[in-house]
Scaffold this motif. Sequence first.
Motif, PDB file in Angstrom:
ATOM      1  N   PRO A  53     -27.511  19.364 -24.211  1.00  0.00           N
ATOM      2  CA  PRO A  53     -27.204  19.227 -23.444  1.00  0.00           C
ATOM      3  C   PRO A  53     -26.174  18.058 -23.588  1.00  0.00           C
ATOM      4  N   ARG A  54     -26.728  16.984 -23.703  1.00  0.00           N
ATOM      5  CA  ARG A  54     -25.581  15.963 -23.787  1.00  0.00           C
ATOM      6  C   ARG A  54     -24.844  16.006 -25.164  1.00  0.00           C
ATOM      7  N   SER A  55     -25.375  16.714 -26.129  1.00  0.00           N
ATOM      8  CA  SER A  55     -24.449  17.086 -27.478  1.00  0.00           C
ATOM      9  C   SER A  55     -23.391  17.842 -27.115  1.00  0.00           C
ATOM     10  N   LEU A  56     -24.235  19.291 -26.219  1.00  0.00           N
ATOM     11  CA  LEU A  56     -22.720  19.579 -25.735  1.00  0.00           C
ATOM     12  C   LEU A  56     -21.394  19.358 -25.209  1.00  0.00           C
ATOM     13  N   VAL A  75      -5.919  26.612 -33.433  1.00  0.00           N
ATOM     14  CA  VAL A  75      -6.493  28.167 -33.421  1.00  0.00           C
ATOM     15  C   VAL A  75      -8.235  27.555 -34.227  1.00  0.00           C
ATOM     16  N   SER A  76      -8.573  27.229 -35.646  1.00  0.00           N
ATOM     17  CA  SER A  76      -9.862  26.607 -36.321  1.00  0.00           C
ATOM     18  C   SER A  76     -11.050  26.527 -35.790  1.00  0.00           C
ATOM     19  N   LEU A  77     -10.838  26.198 -34.123  1.00  0.00           N
ATOM     20  CA  LEU A  77     -11.527  26.174 -33.168  1.00  0.00           C
ATOM     21  C   LEU A  77     -12.681  27.138 -32.179  1.00  0.00           C
ATOM     22  N   ASP A  78     -11.256  27.759 -32.579  1.00  0.00           N
ATOM     23  CA  ASP A  78     -11.647  29.667 -31.919  1.00  0.00           C
ATOM     24  C   ASP A  78     -12.906  29.754 -31.395  1.00  0.00           C
ATOM     25  N   LYS A  79     -13.606  30.203 -33.144  1.00  0.00           N
ATOM     26  CA  LYS A  79     -14.497  30.260 -32.406  1.00  0.00           C
ATOM     27  C   LYS A  79     -16.289  29.351 -31.884  1.00  0.00           C
ATOM     28  N   LEU A  80     -16.035  28.239 -32.549  1.00  0.00           N
ATOM     29  CA  LEU A  80     -16.626  27.241 -32.117  1.00  0.00           C
ATOM     30  C   LEU A  80     -16.827  27.090 -30.516  1.00  0.00           C
ATOM     31  N   TRP A  81     -15.505  27.229 -29.399  1.00  0.00           N
ATOM     32  CA  TRP A  81     -15.140  26.693 -28.241  1.00  0.00           C
ATOM     33  C   TRP A  81     -16.059  28.044 -28.202  1.00  0.00           C
ATOM     34  N   GLU A  82     -15.861  29.102 -28.687  1.00  0.00           N
ATOM     35  CA  GLU A  82     -16.749  30.577 -28.150  1.00  0.00           C
ATOM     36  C   GLU A  82     -18.444  30.551 -27.985  1.00  0.00           C
ATOM     37  N   LEU A  83     -19.294  30.113 -29.440  1.00  0.00           N
ATOM     38  CA  LEU A  83     -20.351  29.562 -29.520  1.00  0.00           C
ATOM     39  C   LEU A  83     -20.579  28.047 -28.677  1.00  0.00           C
ATOM     40  N   LEU A  84     -20.010  26.798 -28.175  1.00  0.00           N
ATOM     41  CA  LEU A  84     -20.413  25.909 -27.323  1.00  0.00           C
ATOM     42  C   LEU A  84     -20.418  26.693 -25.955  1.00  0.00           C
ATOM     43  N   GLY A  85     -19.480  27.751 -25.349  1.00  0.00           N
ATOM     44  CA  GLY A  85     -19.560  28.467 -24.209  1.00  0.00           C
ATOM     45  C   GLY A  85     -20.329  29.227 -24.048  1.00  0.00           C
ATOM     46  N   ARG A  86     -21.071  29.680 -25.011  1.00  0.00           N
ATOM     47  CA  ARG A  86     -22.145  31.087 -24.795  1.00  0.00           C
ATOM     48  C   ARG A  86     -23.490  30.191 -24.590  1.00  0.00           C
ATOM     49  N   ASN A  87     -23.337  29.084 -25.795  1.00  0.00           N
ATOM     50  CA  ASN A  87     -24.729  28.184 -25.511  1.00  0.00           C
ATOM     51  C   ASN A  87     -24.629  27.482 -24.454  1.00  0.00           C
ATOM     52  N   ILE A  88     -23.487  27.105 -23.637  1.00  0.00           N
ATOM     53  CA  ILE A  88     -23.625  26.356 -22.886  1.00  0.00           C
ATOM     54  C   ILE A  88     -24.283  27.472 -21.133  1.00  0.00           C
ATOM     55  N   THR A 128     -13.690  35.436 -27.386  1.00  0.00           N
ATOM     56  CA  THR A 128     -13.619  36.723 -26.819  1.00  0.00           C
ATOM     57  C   THR A 128     -14.612  35.796 -25.068  1.00  0.00           C
ATOM     58  N   LEU A 129     -14.757  34.632 -25.244  1.00  0.00           N
ATOM     59  CA  LEU A 129     -15.034  33.579 -24.216  1.00  0.00           C
ATOM     60  C   LEU A 129     -14.512  34.175 -23.484  1.00  0.00           C
ATOM     61  N   ASN A 130     -15.340  34.222 -21.684  1.00  0.00           N
ATOM     62  CA  ASN A 130     -14.929  34.619 -20.351  1.00  0.00           C
ATOM     63  C   ASN A 130     -14.708  33.305 -19.644  1.00  0.00           C
ATOM     64  N   PRO A 131     -13.701  32.198 -19.557  1.00  0.00           N
ATOM     65  CA  PRO A 131     -14.417  31.337 -18.573  1.00  0.00           C
ATOM     66  C   PRO A 131     -14.849  30.840 -17.918  1.00  0.00           C
ATOM     67  N   PHE A 132     -14.392  32.290 -17.434  1.00  0.00           N
ATOM     68  CA  PHE A 132     -14.428  32.478 -15.685  1.00  0.00           C
ATOM     69  C   PHE A 132     -16.296  32.641 -15.625  1.00  0.00           C
ATOM     70  N   LEU A 133     -17.485  32.984 -16.068  1.00  0.00           N
ATOM     71  CA  LEU A 133     -18.897  33.113 -16.666  1.00  0.00           C
ATOM     72  C   LEU A 133     -18.969  31.568 -16.548  1.00  0.00           C
ATOM     73  N   LEU A 134     -17.994  30.918 -17.796  1.00  0.00           N
ATOM     74  CA  LEU A 134     -18.419  29.311 -17.636  1.00  0.00           C
ATOM     75  C   LEU A 134     -18.391  29.162 -16.957  1.00  0.00           C
ATOM     76  N   PHE A 135     -16.984  28.737 -16.105  1.00  0.00           N
ATOM     77  CA  PHE A 135     -17.236  27.953 -15.151  1.00  0.00           C
ATOM     78  C   PHE A 135     -18.374  28.763 -13.357  1.00  0.00           C
ATOM     79  N   ASN A 136     -18.835  29.497 -13.165  1.00  0.00           N
ATOM     80  CA  ASN A 136     -19.464  29.439 -12.100  1.00  0.00           C
ATOM     81  C   ASN A 136     -20.937  29.171 -12.747  1.00  0.00           C
ATOM     82  N   ALA A 137     -21.146  29.515 -13.816  1.00  0.00           N
ATOM     83  CA  ALA A 137     -22.400  28.720 -14.162  1.00  0.00           C
ATOM     84  C   ALA A 137     -22.241  27.197 -14.042  1.00  0.00           C
ATOM     85  N   MET A 138     -21.810  26.428 -14.118  1.00  0.00           N
ATOM     86  CA  MET A 138     -21.239  25.152 -13.941  1.00  0.00           C
ATOM     87  C   MET A 138     -21.587  24.923 -12.459  1.00  0.00           C
TER      88      MET A 138
END
Length: 595
Positions: A53-56, A75-88, A128-138
């Motif tokens: 969690p801290r590293s994320l 744009v090169s970070l889009d895939k990483l943002w998606e994976l970080l979001g799913r992990n979070i 394809t990350l849906n930020p809505f799901l992340l904000f709800n989880a947080m």
Amino acid sequence: LSFYWNQIPRLICTGKSSSSMDSSSGLQRLRRNPELLKSLVGLTIRHNSALNPRSLAVTACAMAKISSKMRKPLVSLDKLWELLGRNIIQKATAPRDNFSSQECADIVWSFAKEFGGRQQQGDTPSSTLNPFLLFNAMLIEISPKLHLCNAQDIGNMVWAYATANHPAPSLLDAIIPMVIEKLDKFDSHSLTNILWAYATLGHPAAELFDAIAATLAATVPTSSVTNSGNGNKLDALNPQEISNTIWAFALIGDYTPNSILFLDALATSAKGKMDLFNSRDLAMMLRGYATLNHSSPELFDSLSHQSIKLLPTFNSQEIANTVWAYASLGHSASELFHAISKLVIDRIDTINFNPQEIAKMVWAYAKLKYTHLHLFNAMSQLAFLKLDGFNSQDIADTMWAYATMNYPAPEFFDAVSNLGVSKLNTFSSQELATTLEAFAILTHPAPEFFDAVSNLTLSKLHTFNSQQLVKTIRSYATLYQYDVNPYFTNSILWESIQKLEYLESDQIINILWSAAVLNSVDAKLVVMLFSEISKRYYLSENNFQLSRKTLLQLHQASMWYRKEYHCNEPLLPIQLLEECFATFSRRYDTLVSSI
């Protein structure tokens, strides 16, 4: 990996430190070649699932700061943002608590900074990350830990949810008492961000706004606001924060004694930083003060001078909001308005005004009585071409402006006269009365429009106030709509009688004259209005004052009805009839002598 990510923003962060030249050089290299991050991105994607969690949180924060410094998403970070979001999301929804309160705040701040910024720029991320799901989880993760949040965490969270436009009513409700309790722990930047966030989400927070206003205003020296510090928290605010704060108070509608003092203090602070304001900040601040109806003459004078300097950078919305603000507060700014009219005429083909902005423009110039015929001509052509996009208020405001300035706009007025029934049904009573009166003032025939209104409004004439009733029937009479629906005129007479206590004597006479011109045949209703005039005349004890025009109208109305109904008894007191006749005779003699 998160350690290395955390170093990059520090390496490219420019500031006043001794290494600022090296930092600037690093930032320029990264802007020229974003591929420098490729190896680190690849390693982080490979080991994403191993991040705790801290590293994320640290990695997400660093990535958001890098994008911000680069002034564009990578744009090169889009895939990483998606994976970080799913992990979070996975860790946040796990049974055990994974994220600390600070980590939750850092994560939502990071994703709001990245994805909220893209929404404002109209950019769609490829992930394809849906930020809505992340904000709800947080939201679920942080709620039981709110009491552990410090001032910065709270400020970051409310800013993040507002920037992401993600509703969080329970969170915002819970934060209000926490902020009020810890007000001394927040700096001015955090407090103004909190105000902006609550206003952006439209979340009621009157107590919070009042408390922040009182706290910040209390730090201002009683003599004036200076830029010398001495505990004045407003000194630290930049122009964007000042304008956002004023607009926040306008959105919420908070206008208490504390907020009034605070708005005055902000005005004084803004004057000392005027050269730093851009067009967006200027227009937003003007609009905020005008929306609150808060007068600040010295500030508006300063804003006028600064706006003239920056006028070529203004877009259509900023131009329209600026003139609207000055007109709403009745603040004269002739030099600014002249400069704007010249700019608009020169660039009429490139400044893309929308219907609401067109209406604001002509309304503002008419409100302040600024005569710019070329501007009104240009705007009437735009209004004609974009009429389909006008709402009822836009139409009424535009019609009112041209009538007030006595500037004909035949194409636009003809187009309005042919509006369909569905559009007319959206007009309020005020908008109908204003539009009818505009046709009448400019003597622009509109039989289709007037016929449609008379048939459509029969069932809602009770919503018209006394002034709107007068404007409506007078407009029909002025344009000599003899074949108007008799039920319509009789209904206006009936509604007028219900509202007699709100009608001035000259308004009642306007109605009587109009009814006579329109050949209204309901003698009972007419006699009741004449009786009201007679009663007021007797009660006035020889102090019944009417203008010459009104006396002429009363003479015409009384003569017409006496002849029409063969009245043997006078409709008015003899003395008043004699005064009316004497006025008519003098008018007649003047006309004869001029021939």
